[in-house]
Write a protein that holds these residues in place. Structure first.
Motif, PDB file in Angstrom:
ATOM      1  N   THR A   1       0.828  -1.206   0.000  1.00  0.00           N
ATOM      2  CA  THR A   1       0.000   0.000   0.000  1.00  0.00           C
ATOM      3  C   THR A   1       0.860   1.253   0.000  1.00  0.00           C
ATOM      4  OG1 THR A   1      -0.141  -0.079   2.414  1.00  0.00           O
ATOM      5  CG2 THR A   1      -1.926  -1.104   1.152  1.00  0.00           C
ATOM      6  N   GLU A   2       2.166   1.094  -0.241  1.00  0.00           N
ATOM      7  CA  GLU A   2       3.059   2.243  -0.300  1.00  0.00           C
ATOM      8  C   GLU A   2       3.712   2.321  -1.669  1.00  0.00           C
ATOM      9  OE1 GLU A   2       3.321   4.519   1.938  1.00  0.00           O
ATOM     10  OE2 GLU A   2       1.988   3.489   3.329  1.00  0.00           O
ATOM     11  N   PRO A   3       3.933   3.537  -2.202  1.00  0.00           N
ATOM     12  CA  PRO A   3       4.651   3.668  -3.461  1.00  0.00           C
ATOM     13  C   PRO A   3       6.061   3.113  -3.344  1.00  0.00           C
ATOM     14  CG  PRO A   3       3.565   5.727  -2.870  1.00  0.00           C
ATOM     15  CD  PRO A   3       3.476   4.824  -1.681  1.00  0.00           C
ATOM     16  N   SER A   4       6.603   2.646  -4.451  1.00  0.00           N
ATOM     17  CA  SER A   4       7.944   2.085  -4.488  1.00  0.00           C
ATOM     18  C   SER A   4       8.811   2.920  -5.413  1.00  0.00           C
ATOM     19  CB  SER A   4       7.880   0.634  -4.995  1.00  0.00           C
ATOM     20  OG  SER A   4       9.145   0.181  -5.380  1.00  0.00           O
ATOM     21  N   THR A   5      10.095   3.069  -5.052  1.00  0.00           N
ATOM     22  CA  THR A   5      11.004   3.831  -5.910  1.00  0.00           C
ATOM     23  C   THR A   5      11.842   2.925  -6.795  1.00  0.00           C
ATOM     24  OG1 THR A   5      12.628   3.857  -4.122  1.00  0.00           O
ATOM     25  CG2 THR A   5      11.142   5.748  -4.297  1.00  0.00           C
TER      26      THR A   5
ATOM     27  N   VAL B   1      -0.446  -4.536 -11.151  1.00  0.00           N
ATOM     28  CA  VAL B   1      -1.328  -3.369 -11.050  1.00  0.00           C
ATOM     29  C   VAL B   1      -0.739  -2.423 -10.010  1.00  0.00           C
ATOM     30  CG1 VAL B   1      -3.615  -2.537 -10.362  1.00  0.00           C
ATOM     31  CG2 VAL B   1      -3.399  -4.670 -11.667  1.00  0.00           C
ATOM     32  N   ARG B   2      -0.681  -1.143 -10.348  1.00  0.00           N
ATOM     33  CA  ARG B   2      -0.186  -0.148  -9.387  1.00  0.00           C
ATOM     34  C   ARG B   2      -1.023   1.120  -9.473  1.00  0.00           C
ATOM     35  NH1 ARG B   2       3.669   1.731  -6.177  1.00  0.00           N
ATOM     36  NH2 ARG B   2       4.741  -0.268  -6.141  1.00  0.00           N
ATOM     37  N   PHE B   3      -1.547   1.538  -8.326  1.00  0.00           N
ATOM     38  CA  PHE B   3      -2.181   2.846  -8.163  1.00  0.00           C
ATOM     39  C   PHE B   3      -1.235   3.701  -7.319  1.00  0.00           C
ATOM     40  CE2 PHE B   3      -5.739   0.649  -9.681  1.00  0.00           C
ATOM     41  CZ  PHE B   3      -6.864   1.464  -9.789  1.00  0.00           C
ATOM     42  N   GLU B   4      -0.978   4.911  -7.758  1.00  0.00           N
ATOM     43  CA  GLU B   4      -0.091   5.779  -6.998  1.00  0.00           C
ATOM     44  C   GLU B   4      -0.679   7.191  -6.944  1.00  0.00           C
ATOM     45  OE1 GLU B   4       4.565   6.590  -7.183  1.00  0.00           O
ATOM     46  OE2 GLU B   4       4.072   4.500  -7.651  1.00  0.00           O
ATOM     47  N   GLY B   5      -1.050   7.617  -5.735  1.00  0.00           N
ATOM     48  CA  GLY B   5      -1.568   8.963  -5.526  1.00  0.00           C
ATOM     49  C   GLY B   5      -2.848   9.248  -6.282  1.00  0.00           C
TER      50      GLY B   5
ATOM     51  N   LEU C   1      -4.906   7.590  -3.234  1.00  0.00           N
ATOM     52  CA  LEU C   1      -4.837   6.138  -3.057  1.00  0.00           C
ATOM     53  C   LEU C   1      -3.585   5.565  -3.702  1.00  0.00           C
ATOM     54  CD1 LEU C   1      -6.225   3.420  -2.259  1.00  0.00           C
ATOM     55  CD2 LEU C   1      -7.267   3.450  -4.537  1.00  0.00           C
ATOM     56  N   SER C   2      -2.826   4.768  -2.942  1.00  0.00           N
ATOM     57  CA  SER C   2      -1.656   4.056  -3.459  1.00  0.00           C
ATOM     58  C   SER C   2      -1.698   2.607  -2.983  1.00  0.00           C
ATOM     59  CB  SER C   2      -0.355   4.709  -2.976  1.00  0.00           C
ATOM     60  OG  SER C   2      -0.222   6.020  -3.468  1.00  0.00           O
ATOM     61  N   PHE C   3      -1.659   1.683  -3.929  1.00  0.00           N
ATOM     62  CA  PHE C   3      -1.532   0.266  -3.598  1.00  0.00           C
ATOM     63  C   PHE C   3      -1.101  -0.473  -4.850  1.00  0.00           C
ATOM     64  CE2 PHE C   3      -5.727   0.100  -5.439  1.00  0.00           C
ATOM     65  CZ  PHE C   3      -5.874  -1.194  -5.934  1.00  0.00           C
ATOM     66  N   SER C   4      -0.635  -1.709  -4.658  1.00  0.00           N
ATOM     67  CA  SER C   4      -0.210  -2.493  -5.812  1.00  0.00           C
ATOM     68  C   SER C   4      -0.575  -3.946  -5.609  1.00  0.00           C
ATOM     69  CB  SER C   4       1.295  -2.349  -6.058  1.00  0.00           C
ATOM     70  OG  SER C   4       2.031  -2.811  -4.941  1.00  0.00           O
ATOM     71  N   VAL C   5      -0.645  -4.675  -6.732  1.00  0.00           N
ATOM     72  CA  VAL C   5      -0.987  -6.087  -6.742  1.00  0.00           C
ATOM     73  C   VAL C   5       0.054  -6.809  -7.592  1.00  0.00           C
ATOM     74  CG1 VAL C   5      -2.745  -7.808  -7.302  1.00  0.00           C
ATOM     75  CG2 VAL C   5      -3.441  -5.519  -6.554  1.00  0.00           C
ATOM     76  N   SER C   6       0.645  -7.862  -7.051  1.00  0.00           N
ATOM     77  CA  SER C   6       1.662  -8.636  -7.763  1.00  0.00           C
ATOM     78  C   SER C   6       1.022  -9.696  -8.648  1.00  0.00           C
ATOM     79  CB  SER C   6       2.607  -9.308  -6.763  1.00  0.00           C
ATOM     80  OG  SER C   6       3.275  -8.343  -5.982  1.00  0.00           O
ATOM     81  N   PRO C   7       1.724 -10.162  -9.678  1.00  0.00           N
ATOM     82  CA  PRO C   7       1.171 -11.215 -10.531  1.00  0.00           C
ATOM     83  C   PRO C   7       0.797 -12.455  -9.728  1.00  0.00           C
ATOM     84  CG  PRO C   7       3.129 -10.254 -11.536  1.00  0.00           C
ATOM     85  CD  PRO C   7       3.045  -9.695 -10.152  1.00  0.00           C
ATOM     86  N   GLY C   8      -0.381 -12.985 -10.028  1.00  0.00           N
ATOM     87  CA  GLY C   8      -0.853 -14.195  -9.377  1.00  0.00           C
ATOM     88  C   GLY C   8      -1.521 -13.984  -8.037  1.00  0.00           C
ATOM     89  N   GLN C   9      -1.500 -12.770  -7.503  1.00  0.00           N
ATOM     90  CA  GLN C   9      -2.129 -12.516  -6.209  1.00  0.00           C
ATOM     91  C   GLN C   9      -3.647 -12.424  -6.340  1.00  0.00           C
ATOM     92  OE1 GLN C   9      -0.346  -8.987  -4.317  1.00  0.00           O
ATOM     93  NE2 GLN C   9       0.156 -10.355  -2.629  1.00  0.00           N
TER      94      GLN C   9
END
Length: 254
Positions: free
Chosen positions: A3-7, A14-18, A32-40
């Motif tokens: 749920t945190e942005p990555s540098t 999938v990535r939502f950032e700000g 809103l910031s969150f991400s989903v990895s492949p297969g999750q």
């Protein structure tokens, strides 16, 4: 899932950032910031109006964010030009609350239409795949039927097969049992459990079926007022939630 942005380099599908989105004076997504990895398999829970369905609609390009970025497979979905959005959209399938089947087409044609027209798949190949999917969802004998000849549960099974026919990398599920009679809910949820167990497809699910969320999820995100207020594995969220709002919500729905 984060749920945190990555540098660093993006490994997320999938990535939502700000991301922010408002309808008039009402803010539905707030930075809103969150991400989903492949297969999750990630499930979004929370009260109605907290922004969950808006997230899915943005991934389907049915809504646009007012600010922030959305990426699919490391490429920009928003902001991006229309051609790029169309290409990325092919990686995403969605099953809606209302089945949205074409009433004038047979079940088989409902499933083959998009692979033929959007992916350029040959009709024979599309029909072979569609028949395999109909067998998987328990409707092999309904290929020639029209949607009106099917029960609600059967129509939703066709909708699931139609989404899978596009071979999406991400399957979005938006309250897929909310329009069904109670006795039909279990069969559709069991089908989705089977898909979650037997495929490597990434799932992003909005549901009020908490037992289903507990069964299929790798991560659960609790939404309130357009933000993720708590995230974790299902055993944590459902058995030992940390946030008072999560405890309040689960106390009302479990």
């Amino acid at each position: 899932m984060s749920t945190e942005p990555s540098t660093g380099p993006s490994t997320e599908l999938v990535r939502f950032e700000g991301v922010g989105k408002s309808f008039g004076e009402h803010t539905v997504l707030d930075d809103l910031s969150f991400s989903v990895s492949p297969g999750q398999h990630v499930t979004l829970i929370g009260p109605s109006g907290s922004g969950k369905t808006t997230i899915l609609r943005m991934l389907m390009t049915l809504e646009r964010p007012d600010r922030g970025t959305i990426e699919v497979g490391g490429e920009r979905l928003f902001p991006a030009d229309e051609r790029q959005r169309r290409e990325l959209r092919k990686q995403i399938g969605m099953v809606f609350q209302q089945f949205n089947l074409f009433p004038n087409m047979s079940v088989l044609r409902n499933i083959t239409e998009a692979p033929v027209r959007v992916l350029g798949m040959g009709r024979d190949e599309a029909e072979e795949r569609a028949r395999g999917l109909l067998e998987m969802v328990g409707l092999a004998d309904k290929a020639g039927a029209r949607p009106a000849q099917l029960s609600g549960g059967q129509q939703q099974r066709v909708a699931i097969a139609r989404a899978l026919a596009m071979r999406p990398k991400v399957l979005l599920l938006d309250e897929v049992t909310s329009a069904l009679d109670p006795e039909l809910v279990a069969g559709v949820l069991d089908l989705l459990r089977d898909i979650a167990r037997t495929t490597d497809i990434t799932m992003l699910c909005v549901t009020h079926e908490m037992n289903f969320a507990r069964d299929i999820s790798d991560q659960v995100l609790m939404f309130d007022s357009g933000r993720v207020i708590e995230a974790g594995p299902p055993e944590q969220i459902f058995s030992a939630p940390e946030h008072a709002r999560t405890r309040e919500f689960l106390g009302a729905v479990l």
